[in-house]
Design a protein around this motif. Structure first.
Motif, mmCIF file in Angstrom:
data_model
loop_
_atom_site.group_PDB
_atom_site.id
_atom_site.type_symbol
_atom_site.label_atom_id
_atom_site.label_comp_id
_atom_site.label_asym_id
_atom_site.label_seq_id
_atom_site.Cartn_x
_atom_site.Cartn_y
_atom_site.Cartn_z
ATOM 1 N N CYS A 176 -3.152 5.646 -0.456
ATOM 2 C CA CYS A 176 -2.773 6.619 0.591
ATOM 3 C C CYS A 176 -3.661 6.607 1.756
ATOM 4 O O CYS A 176 -3.087 6.634 3.012
ATOM 5 C CB CYS A 176 -2.498 7.994 -0.142
ATOM 6 S SG CYS A 176 -1.294 8.324 -1.351
ATOM 7 N N TRP A 186 0.796 -1.370 0.252
ATOM 8 C CA TRP A 186 -0.082 -0.103 0.031
ATOM 9 C C TRP A 186 0.813 1.241 -0.040
ATOM 10 O O TRP A 186 0.581 2.330 -0.574
ATOM 11 C CB TRP A 186 -0.930 -0.077 1.079
ATOM 12 C CG TRP A 186 -2.080 -1.322 1.161
ATOM 13 C CD1 TRP A 186 -2.031 -2.350 1.551
ATOM 14 C CD2 TRP A 186 -2.931 -1.256 0.239
ATOM 15 N NE1 TRP A 186 -2.895 -3.140 1.085
ATOM 16 C CE2 TRP A 186 -3.686 -2.488 0.397
ATOM 17 C CE3 TRP A 186 -3.495 -0.285 -0.590
ATOM 18 C CZ2 TRP A 186 -4.870 -2.760 -0.300
ATOM 19 C CZ3 TRP A 186 -4.882 -0.459 -1.124
ATOM 20 C CH2 TRP A 186 -5.385 -1.849 -1.016
ATOM 21 N N ARG A 187 2.121 1.117 0.462
ATOM 22 C CA ARG A 187 2.889 2.324 0.776
ATOM 23 C C ARG A 187 3.380 2.702 -0.724
ATOM 24 O O ARG A 187 3.625 3.865 -1.259
ATOM 25 C CB ARG A 187 4.062 2.229 1.494
ATOM 26 C CG ARG A 187 3.706 2.294 3.145
ATOM 27 C CD ARG A 187 4.865 1.976 4.018
ATOM 28 N NE ARG A 187 6.205 2.492 3.824
ATOM 29 C CZ ARG A 187 6.486 3.676 4.467
ATOM 30 N NH1 ARG A 187 5.551 4.055 5.333
ATOM 31 N NH2 ARG A 187 7.636 4.164 4.025
ATOM 32 N N GLU A 188 3.713 1.548 -1.352
ATOM 33 C CA GLU A 188 4.143 1.627 -3.017
ATOM 34 C C GLU A 188 2.975 2.089 -3.752
ATOM 35 O O GLU A 188 3.388 2.849 -4.700
ATOM 36 C CB GLU A 188 4.865 0.261 -3.352
ATOM 37 C CG GLU A 188 5.483 0.218 -4.814
ATOM 38 C CD GLU A 188 5.816 -1.224 -5.021
ATOM 39 O OE1 GLU A 188 6.292 -1.001 -6.386
ATOM 40 O OE2 GLU A 188 6.023 -1.941 -4.446
ATOM 41 N N CYS A 226 0.539 3.986 -2.718
ATOM 42 C CA CYS A 226 0.542 5.345 -2.486
ATOM 43 C C CYS A 226 1.515 6.340 -3.224
ATOM 44 O O CYS A 226 1.096 7.508 -3.710
ATOM 45 C CB CYS A 226 0.510 5.366 -1.081
ATOM 46 S SG CYS A 226 0.169 7.261 -0.196
ATOM 47 N N THR A 243 -2.972 3.259 3.522
ATOM 48 C CA THR A 243 -1.808 3.431 4.325
ATOM 49 C C THR A 243 -1.793 4.204 5.506
ATOM 50 O O THR A 243 -1.212 3.817 6.742
ATOM 51 C CB THR A 243 -0.723 3.916 3.326
ATOM 52 O OG1 THR A 243 -0.648 3.312 2.162
ATOM 53 C CG2 THR A 243 0.487 4.272 3.959
ATOM 54 N N SER A 244 -2.491 5.269 5.606
ATOM 55 C CA SER A 244 -2.709 6.117 6.817
ATOM 56 C C SER A 244 -3.514 5.378 7.840
ATOM 57 O O SER A 244 -2.841 5.319 8.908
ATOM 58 C CB SER A 244 -3.429 7.245 6.513
ATOM 59 O OG SER A 244 -2.523 8.182 5.652
ATOM 60 N N THR A 298 -1.139 2.544 9.209
ATOM 61 C CA THR A 298 -0.148 3.115 9.932
ATOM 62 C C THR A 298 -0.530 3.755 11.326
ATOM 63 O O THR A 298 0.098 3.628 12.269
ATOM 64 C CB THR A 298 0.674 4.191 9.196
ATOM 65 O OG1 THR A 298 0.826 3.920 8.016
ATOM 66 C CG2 THR A 298 1.901 4.672 9.963
ATOM 67 N N GLU A 312 5.795 8.188 11.549
ATOM 68 C CA GLU A 312 5.116 8.210 10.200
ATOM 69 C C GLU A 312 4.158 9.061 10.098
ATOM 70 O O GLU A 312 3.862 9.929 9.273
ATOM 71 C CB GLU A 312 5.134 7.106 9.278
ATOM 72 C CG GLU A 312 6.459 6.126 9.045
ATOM 73 C CD GLU A 312 7.089 6.780 8.092
ATOM 74 O OE1 GLU A 312 6.596 7.154 6.872
ATOM 75 O OE2 GLU A 312 8.131 7.062 8.271
ATOM 76 N N TRP A 332 9.664 -5.140 2.877
ATOM 77 C CA TRP A 332 9.785 -3.763 3.719
ATOM 78 C C TRP A 332 11.355 -3.411 2.950
ATOM 79 O O TRP A 332 12.331 -4.066 2.876
ATOM 80 C CB TRP A 332 9.832 -3.997 5.020
ATOM 81 C CG TRP A 332 8.476 -4.170 5.783
ATOM 82 C CD1 TRP A 332 7.982 -5.180 6.015
ATOM 83 C CD2 TRP A 332 7.827 -3.197 6.195
ATOM 84 N NE1 TRP A 332 6.701 -4.976 6.420
ATOM 85 C CE2 TRP A 332 6.656 -3.620 6.609
ATOM 86 C CE3 TRP A 332 8.303 -1.570 6.188
ATOM 87 C CZ2 TRP A 332 5.658 -2.823 7.130
ATOM 88 C CZ3 TRP A 332 7.034 -0.765 6.888
ATOM 89 C CH2 TRP A 332 6.062 -1.466 7.258
#
Length: 544
Positions: free
Chosen positions: A436, A424-426, A428, A439-440, A443, A457, A536
């Motif tokens: 995004c 999901w970071r990728e 985003c 991801t938020s 996190t 983060e 990661w």
């Protein structure tokens, strides 16, 4: 598979009252007092089960209230039956579809509970619901006619309800809510009332339209949505925790295979799963993300495709109609998921809401399947050289083959890429707004669970939007993440030069979401190896 009524080969639910069942003892006349001993014993059992809950007053009163309803109903029935000089009859039958279904449900319930121990705390409450269901079923039947058949019917009804929705009992005190468990009894009463009172003529016989578990689940889901009462239930907890056990897809699949083989419902599950997978693949190709976030087919949806909508007596009669029935279920789940998500409503209702609507469509679906353009496609005609039992075996064999292929390619299973935050970071980073947002969300969840890296983060993200993330940096520092300590006091919107780094060893057990069974590993080398497998950044170098 869902509770069914009188049709041969139905999967669960009470037998049609008045039918003796095979094997079993046909209904025979008994004294009025002896017949009503059944609900009276059930009422006494509820009072007994209430005693251990004396220190939970609201739950205690819910049990006593249910027992009082049974006693009043029994008394009223006794008076009216005696005046009318009615002779009640009681039979006994062990229908195969009842105990096969109950065995599948119990297998899943106990396996789920082994990995989510709070489930076992609900077992006495499930037992109380079973007792209440026997009483309601018998009283409702005798209130309308003279014959009742006792068997295992209520077991799969109650187990099905409890695999998908619980109202909060008050001893879950951290929720700061009064007790709402009496609505669990109300769901059961509504289910049996719907089965007994909402009927139509189909294939020359009076049949119930809805079964006694999917109907109350859908009605209560709708009421909870309209009243914004989802927090009165453990619906989210159930849906999320069912993902936790390792190999849960395989357990559901294996538990359901005997029923699919015996009762001919594999075609519905097969078409539903393939359709949902196709929807997920198309969505991923169009958006670069997964529709259901962490799986092509979430565990609760996969469970629903095996044990929620596949009741032969409330599904199409034709084999082609059953295939389309499965397709419709998958499509409606996807539609409800999108709609509920867009409205900010918990999405665990997506698998519950479609079933009654689909039950109302079964006669129309059968007529369409028997129409001249489509009749030639009916598997029953294509495979008319095979008997019904042989076609059941063929459907099940195809489903087993499809499941094996899907598992080998991680279309279902414990290692789907959407389970892990790096995906999901990728996504985003590629500019996908939905990624995004998710991801938020993940996190922040990691931060709340004690990850200093995740708090750092989130703090960095707040600097961009609010100019300061000091509270999050402080939290990350307290959790031992050194870069967060360096960032305390940082203000403005410029994040250039702000201290950040990947998760430390102490954060890895928290952020390595999706690892099954629940990650208890503390060896740094093994943790870095798992982080490398999940994608990661820098983890593979650290592992090496």
């Amino acid at each position: 598979m869902r509770p069914a009524g009188s049709r041969p080969g139905a999967l669960s639910g009470p037998a049609r009252s008045g039918s003796g069942g095979v094997p079993g003892r046909p209904p025979s006349p008994v004294a009025l007092e002896r017949a009503l001993a059944l609900p009276l014993v059930c009422a006494a059992a509820l009072v007994t089960l209430a005693v251990p809950n004396r220190e939970a007053p609201e739950l205690f009163r819910a049990f006593l209230g249910a027992a009082a309803v049974l006693l009043l109903w029994s008394g009223g029935l006794y008076v009216t039956a005696r005046r009318a000089t009615r002779t009640l009859s009681l039979g006994f039958a062990l229908h195969k579809h009842h105990w096969v279904q109950a065995c599948a449900q119990l297998t899943i319930l106990f396996y789920w509970g082994w990995h989510a121990r709070f489930v076992y705390a609900f077992l006495p409450l499930i037992l109380a619901q079973v007792v209440f269901a026997y009483a309601v079923d018998s009283l409702l039947t005798w209130s309308r006619r003279d014959a009742y058949t006792l068997g295992f019917g209520p077991l799969p009804v109650i187990l099905s309800i409890n695999l998908f929705l619980w109202f909060r009992p008050e001893w879950f005190h951290w929720q700061f809510r009064p007790e709402w468990f009496h609505w669990q009894f109300a769901m059961i009463a509504l289910g049996y009332a719907g089965k007994e009172l909402i009927r139509w003529h189909r294939d020359g016989r009076s049949r119930h339209i809805f079964n006694p578990s999917s109907f109350p689940l859908a009605i209560f889901a709708l009421v909870l949505i309209l009243t914004e009462g989802s927090d009165l239930t453990f619906g989210n907890l159930i849906a999320n925790s069912q993902f936790d056990p390792p190999y849960i897809y395989l357990v559901i699949f294996l538990a359901a295979v005997p029923g699919q083989l015996l009762f001919g419902v594999a075609s519905m599950t097969l078409s539903a799963v393939i359709t949902m997978l196709a929807i997920g693949v198309v969505y991923f190709s169009a958006t670069g993300t997964y529709l259901f976030f962490d799986a092509f087919i979430p565990v609760p949806v996969f469970l629903g495709m095996h044990l929620l909508f596949t009741d032969p007596s409330t599904s199409p009669r034709t084999e082609l109609g059953r295939v389309w029935f499965g397709v419709l279920y998958a499509v409606l789940i996807a539609v409800f998921f999108v709609v509920l998500s867009g409205l900010g409503i918990p999405t665990f209702y997506d698998k519950l809401l479609p079933v009654p609507f689909m039950n109302l469509m079964v006669r129309r679906i059968d007529r369409l399947a028997e129409s001249r353009p489509l009749a030639a496609l009916d598997p029953a005609r294509v495979g008319r050289a095979l008997s019904q039992g042989q076609r059941n075996v063929a459907y099940t064999f195809v489903w087993v083959s499809v499941f094996m292929v899907m598992s080998a390619n991680q279309a279902v299973g414990d290692r789907h890429p959407g389970q892990y935050l790096p995906f999901w970071r990728e996504a985003c980073g590629s500019g996908i707004a939905r990624a995004c947002d998710y991801t938020s969300y993940l996190t922040l969840a990691y931060c709340n669970n004690g990850s200093g890296w995740a708090c750092n983060e989130i703090g960095i993200g707040l600097i961009r939007t609010e100019g300061s993330g000091d509270a999050l940096f402080t939290r990350g520092c307290e959790l031992g993440f050194a870069p967060a300590c360096e960032n305390v006091g940082w203000t403005g919107t410029d994040t250039e030069g702000i201290a950040r780094a990947g998760p430390a060893v102490g954060d890895l057990p928290i952020v390595l979401r999706g690892t099954k069974p629940a990650l208890e590993e503390r060896d740094p080398a093994r943790l870095w190896a798992l982080a490398c497998e999940q994608g990661w950044p820098g983890a593979c170098e650290a592992s090496g």
